[in-house]
Design a protein around this motif. Sequence first.
Motif, PDB file in Angstrom:
ATOM      1  N   LYS A 298      38.869   8.473  -4.373  1.00  0.00           N
ATOM      2  CA  LYS A 298      39.510   9.030  -5.569  1.00  0.00           C
ATOM      3  C   LYS A 298      38.883  10.364  -5.969  1.00  0.00           C
ATOM      4  O   LYS A 298      39.566  11.265  -6.457  1.00  0.00           O
ATOM      5  N   TYR A 299      37.583  10.489  -5.728  1.00  0.00           N
ATOM      6  CA  TYR A 299      36.859  11.702  -6.151  1.00  0.00           C
ATOM      7  C   TYR A 299      37.355  12.961  -5.437  1.00  0.00           C
ATOM      8  O   TYR A 299      37.061  14.078  -5.869  1.00  0.00           O
TER       9      TYR A 299
ATOM     10  N   LEU B 170      44.772   7.894  -0.852  1.00  0.00           N
ATOM     11  CA  LEU B 170      45.051   7.114  -2.063  1.00  0.00           C
ATOM     12  C   LEU B 170      44.093   5.936  -2.222  1.00  0.00           C
ATOM     13  O   LEU B 170      44.250   5.112  -3.120  1.00  0.00           O
ATOM     14  N   GLN B 171      43.108   5.841  -1.366  1.00  0.00           N
ATOM     15  CA  GLN B 171      42.125   4.752  -1.460  1.00  0.00           C
ATOM     16  C   GLN B 171      41.218   4.959  -2.677  1.00  0.00           C
ATOM     17  O   GLN B 171      40.753   6.068  -2.913  1.00  0.00           O
ATOM     18  N   PRO B 172      40.973   3.880  -3.425  1.00  0.00           N
ATOM     19  CA  PRO B 172      40.077   3.990  -4.594  1.00  0.00           C
ATOM     20  C   PRO B 172      38.741   4.646  -4.244  1.00  0.00           C
ATOM     21  O   PRO B 172      38.225   5.456  -5.024  1.00  0.00           O
ATOM     22  N   ALA B 173      38.203   4.333  -3.082  1.00  0.00           N
ATOM     23  CA  ALA B 173      36.880   4.845  -2.703  1.00  0.00           C
ATOM     24  C   ALA B 173      36.877   6.369  -2.539  1.00  0.00           C
ATOM     25  O   ALA B 173      35.818   6.996  -2.596  1.00  0.00           O
TER      26      ALA B 173
ATOM     27  N   LYS C  74      46.573  13.131  -4.711  1.00  0.00           N
ATOM     28  CA  LYS C  74      47.500  12.322  -5.506  1.00  0.00           C
ATOM     29  C   LYS C  74      48.718  11.900  -4.682  1.00  0.00           C
ATOM     30  O   LYS C  74      48.949  12.457  -3.593  1.00  0.00           O
ATOM     31  N   LEU C  75      49.449  10.939  -5.233  1.00  0.00           N
ATOM     32  CA  LEU C  75      50.675  10.466  -4.593  1.00  0.00           C
ATOM     33  C   LEU C  75      51.612  11.660  -4.400  1.00  0.00           C
ATOM     34  O   LEU C  75      51.797  12.457  -5.318  1.00  0.00           O
TER      35      LEU C  75
ATOM     36  N   PRO D 141      53.530  13.123   2.205  1.00  0.00           N
ATOM     37  CA  PRO D 141      54.718  12.253   2.153  1.00  0.00           C
ATOM     38  C   PRO D 141      54.964  11.456   3.432  1.00  0.00           C
ATOM     39  O   PRO D 141      55.419  10.310   3.347  1.00  0.00           O
ATOM     40  N   GLU D 142      54.665  12.027   4.588  1.00  0.00           N
ATOM     41  CA  GLU D 142      54.929  11.276   5.828  1.00  0.00           C
ATOM     42  C   GLU D 142      54.002  10.074   5.952  1.00  0.00           C
ATOM     43  O   GLU D 142      54.427   8.989   6.345  1.00  0.00           O
ATOM     44  N   ALA D 143      52.742  10.268   5.644  1.00  0.00           N
ATOM     45  CA  ALA D 143      51.791   9.152   5.706  1.00  0.00           C
ATOM     46  C   ALA D 143      52.145   8.094   4.662  1.00  0.00           C
ATOM     47  O   ALA D 143      52.067   6.888   4.927  1.00  0.00           O
ATOM     48  N   GLU D 144      52.569   8.550   3.486  1.00  0.00           N
ATOM     49  CA  GLU D 144      52.903   7.611   2.414  1.00  0.00           C
ATOM     50  C   GLU D 144      54.133   6.779   2.777  1.00  0.00           C
ATOM     51  O   GLU D 144      54.171   5.569   2.529  1.00  0.00           O
ATOM     52  N   LEU D 145      55.125   7.440   3.388  1.00  0.00           N
ATOM     53  CA  LEU D 145      56.332   6.723   3.798  1.00  0.00           C
ATOM     54  C   LEU D 145      56.010   5.753   4.948  1.00  0.00           C
ATOM     55  O   LEU D 145      56.456   4.602   4.957  1.00  0.00           O
ATOM     56  N   ALA D 146      55.212   6.214   5.890  1.00  0.00           N
ATOM     57  CA  ALA D 146      54.836   5.351   7.019  1.00  0.00           C
ATOM     58  C   ALA D 146      54.134   4.086   6.500  1.00  0.00           C
ATOM     59  O   ALA D 146      54.400   2.982   6.979  1.00  0.00           O
TER      60      ALA D 146
END
Length: 376
Positions: free
Chosen positions: A329-330, A324-327, A334-335, A339-344
């Motif tokens: 994006k290419y 999800l880092q802007p750098a 997407k979100l 899910p595990e990394a996003e929740l962590a």
Amino acid sequence: MKYIDLEAQYKSIKYSLDKTLLNTAKGGKYILGKQVVKLEEKVAALIQTKYAVGLNSGTDALFLSLKAMAIGHGDEVITTPFSFVATAEVIATAGAKPVFVDINPRTFNIDPAKIKRAITKRSKVIMPVHLYGQMADMDAIIKIAKKHKLFVIEDAAQAIGATQKYQVSSSKYLVRKAGSAGNIGCFSFFPTKNLGAYGDGGMITTNYERLAEKIRMLRNHGSKKKYQHDFLGFSSRLDELQAAILLAKLPHLKKWNKARQKIAAYYTKNLAGIEALTTPFIEAGDEHIFHQYTIRTKERDKLRAFLSTRDIPTSIHYPLPLHLQPALKYLNYKLGDFPEAELAAKEVLSLPLYPELKISDQNKIINAVISFYRNQ
Ligand SMILES: *Cc1c(COP(=O)(O)O)cnc(C)c1O
């Protein structure tokens, strides 16, 4: 209170550090001298690999490893989205494509069960990270790598001295060091790492002579013989002064890692009763060296703010997963993709932990966390 106190460590070994700093200055040889060679020998012995090569940084260790394996445009490298940016950054700067695989929520390391789905014809390397000082599941990763003929580059930047038990036959187990399990291990000597220089520094470890030799030349403009350049390389040498500092510190590493483990065990023992908080999970057979002591809790932001009012600094490793880092994006992630990394990323909180941390500070931290949950 400080999150990490590097001055305290300097003071604890001031005598040997001052001496070696001065001797190196007087020695008049500052690039690729005896100290770097000596450190390479000592680190290779510690990690139990045949070769070690001193480099400019942990980032360069990862980058030059990919270069030595001729990874570039059209290739894919499988890694974790839950790491410091350098892990994915080097894959992209080498011209290859980072392909992320979600983490195991207990260890925060790449989940081997999910790697298979990410493998394509273009996959060349698996790059696990030994996050917070605990090794990723190397048995499972190596098995997958062998089956699909992939290289393994370990990002061991946070894990110098960590070990893992592994099975060699039905009844025989051995212990391996982080950085010796894959084709190449990559270390960072960034000042805040478990073994830190007074500036940037890094190293690779490997049992492959060809890779060691290639990286040795890549770090020095593709040269083995002065002013003869067999290929184009980079300027990425570990300098003598940093090597001298690291040589003075290396004999203390084991003791420092033990001190970290002791503090971690003390935190875990005293925080274990809090249901709304999860203390670090240690896989059976693993020696976790606690580069970070990272808890997880749904009330992370509130707890962090509360600790801050009590003069207790904390850190978040890491607040935004790499996909999800802007750098990056290419890459079109997407979100919801991991899910595990996003929740962590929403729940992790690292508490102050370094070998010199006073028992009174440890108690202050424990008491503050307990009183936060008592008032919830
Ligand atoms: C510190 C770190 C790096 C980069 O090391 P530098 O020496 O700062 O370049 C890479 N990966 C991980 C997981 C790190 O923690």
